[in-house]
Design an enzyme around this catalytic site. Structure first.
Site, PDB file in Angstrom:
ATOM      1  N   HIS A 312      40.120  35.745  44.269  1.00  0.00           N
ATOM      2  CA  HIS A 312      41.092  35.049  45.133  1.00  0.00           C
ATOM      3  C   HIS A 312      42.143  36.046  45.586  1.00  0.00           C
ATOM      4  CE1 HIS A 312      43.937  32.011  46.528  1.00  0.00           C
ATOM      5  NE2 HIS A 312      42.905  31.179  46.534  1.00  0.00           N
ATOM      6  N   ASP A 370      36.331  26.821  44.010  1.00  0.00           N
ATOM      7  CA  ASP A 370      34.980  26.526  44.507  1.00  0.00           C
ATOM      8  C   ASP A 370      33.896  26.703  43.449  1.00  0.00           C
ATOM      9  OD1 ASP A 370      36.275  27.952  47.387  1.00  0.00           O
ATOM     10  OD2 ASP A 370      35.533  25.894  47.280  1.00  0.00           O
TER      11      ASP A 370
HETATM   12  C1  SDX Z   1      39.246  29.587  48.917  1.00  0.00           C
HETATM   13  O1  SDX Z   1      43.513  31.585  50.309  1.00  0.00           O
HETATM   14  C2  SDX Z   1      43.332  30.491  49.693  1.00  0.00           C
HETATM   15  O2  SDX Z   1      44.212  29.936  49.098  1.00  0.00           O
HETATM   16  C3  SDX Z   1      41.913  29.958  49.764  1.00  0.00           C
HETATM   17  C4  SDX Z   1      41.614  28.733  48.915  1.00  0.00           C
HETATM   18  C5  SDX Z   1      42.349  27.522  49.406  1.00  0.00           C
HETATM   19  O3  SDX Z   1      42.541  26.593  48.603  1.00  0.00           O
HETATM   20  O4  SDX Z   1      42.658  27.450  50.631  1.00  0.00           O
HETATM   21  O5  SDX Z   1      41.958  28.965  47.561  1.00  0.00           O
HETATM   22  C6  SDX Z   1      40.121  28.379  48.972  1.00  0.00           C
HETATM   23  O6  SDX Z   1      38.901  30.096  49.955  1.00  0.00           O
HETATM   24  C7  SDX Z   1      38.891  30.162  47.571  1.00  0.00           C
HETATM   25  C8  SDX Z   1      38.060  31.487  47.699  1.00  0.00           C
HETATM   26  C9  SDX Z   1      36.604  31.079  47.900  1.00  0.00           C
HETATM   27  N1  SDX Z   1      35.781  32.295  48.235  1.00  0.00           N
HETATM   28  C10 SDX Z   1      34.868  32.750  47.374  1.00  0.00           C
HETATM   29  O7  SDX Z   1      34.683  32.311  46.230  1.00  0.00           O
HETATM   30  C11 SDX Z   1      34.009  33.867  47.956  1.00  0.00           C
HETATM   31  C12 SDX Z   1      33.907  35.008  46.941  1.00  0.00           C
HETATM   32  N2  SDX Z   1      35.242  35.609  46.827  1.00  0.00           N
HETATM   33  C13 SDX Z   1      35.498  36.812  47.620  1.00  0.00           C
HETATM   34  O8  SDX Z   1      34.894  36.812  48.886  1.00  0.00           O
HETATM   35  C14 SDX Z   1      36.971  37.232  47.567  1.00  0.00           C
HETATM   36  O9  SDX Z   1      37.336  37.188  46.256  1.00  0.00           O
HETATM   37  C15 SDX Z   1      38.013  36.506  48.390  1.00  0.00           C
HETATM   38  C16 SDX Z   1      37.642  36.428  49.830  1.00  0.00           C
HETATM   39  C17 SDX Z   1      38.233  35.131  47.862  1.00  0.00           C
HETATM   40  C18 SDX Z   1      39.317  37.293  48.254  1.00  0.00           C
HETATM   41  O10 SDX Z   1      39.115  38.518  48.857  1.00  0.00           O
HETATM   42  P1  SDX Z   1      40.276  39.658  48.889  1.00  0.00           P
HETATM   43  O11 SDX Z   1      41.550  39.152  48.353  1.00  0.00           O
HETATM   44  O12 SDX Z   1      40.272  40.264  50.260  1.00  0.00           O
HETATM   45  O13 SDX Z   1      39.786  40.690  47.825  1.00  0.00           O
HETATM   46  P2  SDX Z   1      38.719  41.829  48.107  1.00  0.00           P
HETATM   47  O14 SDX Z   1      37.563  41.266  48.893  1.00  0.00           O
HETATM   48  O15 SDX Z   1      39.435  43.019  48.654  1.00  0.00           O
HETATM   49  O16 SDX Z   1      38.210  42.110  46.636  1.00  0.00           O
HETATM   50  C19 SDX Z   1      38.855  43.067  45.781  1.00  0.00           C
HETATM   51  C20 SDX Z   1      37.716  43.686  44.991  1.00  0.00           C
HETATM   52  C21 SDX Z   1      36.630  44.325  45.873  1.00  0.00           C
HETATM   53  O17 SDX Z   1      35.998  45.343  45.091  1.00  0.00           O
HETATM   54  P3  SDX Z   1      36.537  46.883  45.251  1.00  0.00           P
HETATM   55  O18 SDX Z   1      36.566  47.197  46.733  1.00  0.00           O
HETATM   56  O19 SDX Z   1      37.895  46.934  44.610  1.00  0.00           O
HETATM   57  O20 SDX Z   1      35.510  47.699  44.491  1.00  0.00           O
HETATM   58  O21 SDX Z   1      37.017  42.656  44.228  1.00  0.00           O
HETATM   59  C22 SDX Z   1      35.668  42.560  44.688  1.00  0.00           C
HETATM   60  C23 SDX Z   1      35.608  43.233  46.067  1.00  0.00           C
HETATM   61  O22 SDX Z   1      34.313  43.738  46.322  1.00  0.00           O
HETATM   62  N3  SDX Z   1      35.373  41.124  44.769  1.00  0.00           N
HETATM   63  C24 SDX Z   1      34.245  40.565  44.342  1.00  0.00           C
HETATM   64  C25 SDX Z   1      34.402  39.198  44.556  1.00  0.00           C
HETATM   65  N4  SDX Z   1      35.591  38.958  45.107  1.00  0.00           N
HETATM   66  C26 SDX Z   1      36.185  40.158  45.242  1.00  0.00           C
HETATM   67  N5  SDX Z   1      33.123  41.103  43.801  1.00  0.00           N
HETATM   68  C27 SDX Z   1      32.149  40.212  43.468  1.00  0.00           C
HETATM   69  N6  SDX Z   1      32.226  38.888  43.632  1.00  0.00           N
HETATM   70  C28 SDX Z   1      33.328  38.348  44.176  1.00  0.00           C
HETATM   71  N7  SDX Z   1      33.413  37.005  44.351  1.00  0.00           N
END
Ligand code: SDX
Length: 435
Positions: A312, A370
């Protein structure tokens, strides 16, 4: 906003330094007001993804990502989920206070009087294929609602904003249920206003004209809690879209349709559908025995595989909604005699393994709202393709409350971000034979 502190920006190229006021809220990070930056320096800030940008001030929802805390108008989500229903939560988000008994009765009456959609709306559905994704239908139908309410589209009229909010909250369950019925060929069910909001929705989803619908109070309460947990969440992507659309003066139905479109993405509200597809896939490939292999794929950047329902932008601790959703899973699966649901067992094992793996711990990746919501919705009989529609139904009150807060702000201006241009500088068009 008053300011007792300031931030000084100095430049290495001799540009004179500038002081910016720092504002503090009632709780949470302070903000540096940089609105005069471009006017005084000809420079923009650069913050793709808005990692460090506050786009507005708000009184509605507060999140402490480090503590894993979520407050709606100051009330902890745990207490609201335990002690209130969704319509009480709607009243709180819209008007700033939980209703007393008289206010609750009045609000429920006002919502139930708007649960039907115009009969012409049913014709929109005929234009869709039966296998159209319900979110595609919802985006279209909610946007189309503005074609029916010319009497209440003046966004500067508080009364028009009030009735539009009631209409959207009241009609979303009807439209979502219609999208479901259209997909399975069953007739649309009209709302029954003697039922509670969530019972009415369950009946429109699963009832048929052939027999009386038996309301299961445990399942209805579970759905109602799911709606509470999804009702608002500060300036997330879809809420920011609604605010930006609203800043142009677009009508509330169009703004909510834009929010629904944004929520659809798998990185946002579409994650619950993607999460259940992920669990189904692991289950089909061998279940718990295959978790290690799946986690290796997730950790391999080239695989493009993410652990859906994890991570998140704000929560760097456990999403409090995920805990409440897991409890709801227990209740629903217990009520339905599905305690051995393989996907629930798989998801809890996946969570346990991920939370012991440094890849996730070091990146502060925890289950979000989720991760468990798909399992409990599936147990309630809601098909995977409908999960994000349920999220949109629940979030409509948050979107409209945030939209209303923005429109009511006398300082509100149209949102218009700038850019760092890295494309071609000026060049002349050549005749085609010289290109
Ligand atoms: C919702 O914003 C809100 O409040 C949203 C929400 C709401 O109520 O409105 O809470 C609802 O959208 C919840 C999130 C649902 N999405 C997912 O579950 C999809 C999987 N999650 C990721 O796509 C991600 O965690 C996000 C999109 C939720 C957040 O992305 P960020 O903050 O841009 O973080 P990032 O992508 O830069 O990740 C940081 C690191 C990265 O690795 P490095 O580059 O440091 O090596 O963490 C890794 C990412 O690759 N990472 C994950 C991951 N989420 C982040 N790796 C594996 N699995 C994951 N789910």
């Amino acid at each position: 906003m008053n300011s007792t502190k300031k931030a000084t920006l100095s430049f290495s190229d001799g540009t004179p330094s500038i002081d910016f006021p720092i504002y503090e809220g009632t709780v949470g990070p302070e903000v540096i007001d940089i609105r005069k930056l471009y006017g005084q320096t000809g420079r923009f800030t650069f913050d793709p993804g808005f990692m460090s940008t506050a786009a507005c001030d708000s009184k509605i929802t507060y999140i402490d990502g480090d503590k894993g805390e979520l407050l709606y108008r100051g009330y902890p989500i745990e207490q609201l989920a335990q002690n209130c229903d969704y319509l009480e939560t709607c009243h709180l988000l819209l008007y700033g206070e939980l209703p007393n008994r008289a206010q609750q009765k009045d609000f429920e009456f006002r919502v139930t009087r708007h649960t039907m959609v115009h009969e012409q709306m049913t014709r929109f559905f005929q234009g869709f294929r039966r296998d159209a994704h319900p979110m595609a239908i919802l985006v279209g139908c909610v946007g189309a609602l503005s074609a029916f309410y010319h009497d209440s589209l003046d966004i500067n009229d508080p009364e028009h904003r009030r009735i539009s909010a009631i209409r959207l909250i009241a009609k979303m369950p009807t439209l979502v249920a219609m999208a479901y019925k259209y997909s399975n060929g069953q007739p649309f069910m009209y709302p029954q206003n003697k039922l509670s909001y969530s019972a009415n929705f369950m009946r429109m989803m699963f009832g048929t004209p052939c027999e009386d619908y038996e309301v299961n109070d445990v399942l209805v309460r579970a759905l109602d809690r799911i709606l509470i947990l999804h009702a608002d969440h500060e300036q997330n992507a879809s809420t920011s879209t609604v605010r930006l659309a609203g800043s142009s003066g677009a009508n509330p139905f169009a703004c909510i349709a834009a929010g629904i479109a944004t929520l659809w993405g798998p990185a946002h509200g579409g994650a619950n559908e993607a999460c259940l597809q992920m669990l189904d896939q692991i289950h089909a490939q061998g279940g718990i025995a295959k978790i290690g292999e799946f986690i290796s794929q997730v950790k391999d950047k080239n695989s493009g595989v993410k652990l859906m329902g994890f991570g998140h932008r704000v929560y760097k601790n456990y999403d409090p909604r995920a805990k409440l959703m897991r409890e709801t899973c227990y209740e629903v699966l217990g009520e339905l005699g599905l305690n051995n649901d393989p996907l629930f067992a798989l998801s809890m094992k996946l969570e346990q393994i991920a939370l012991e793996d440094d890849y996730f711990v070091s990146r502060k990746l925890y289950p979000n709202v989720d991760f468990y919501s798909g399992i409990v919705q599936k147990a309630l009989g809601i098909p995977t393709s409908m999960f994000t529609c349920i999220f949109a139904l629940a979030r409509t009150v948050g979107w409209i409350a945030q939209w209303n807060e923005m429109i009511s702000d006398p300082e509100q201006k149209i949102g218009r971000p700038r850019q760092l241009f890295v494309g071609s500088t000026r060049r002349d068009v050549k005749p085609i034979d010289q290109r």
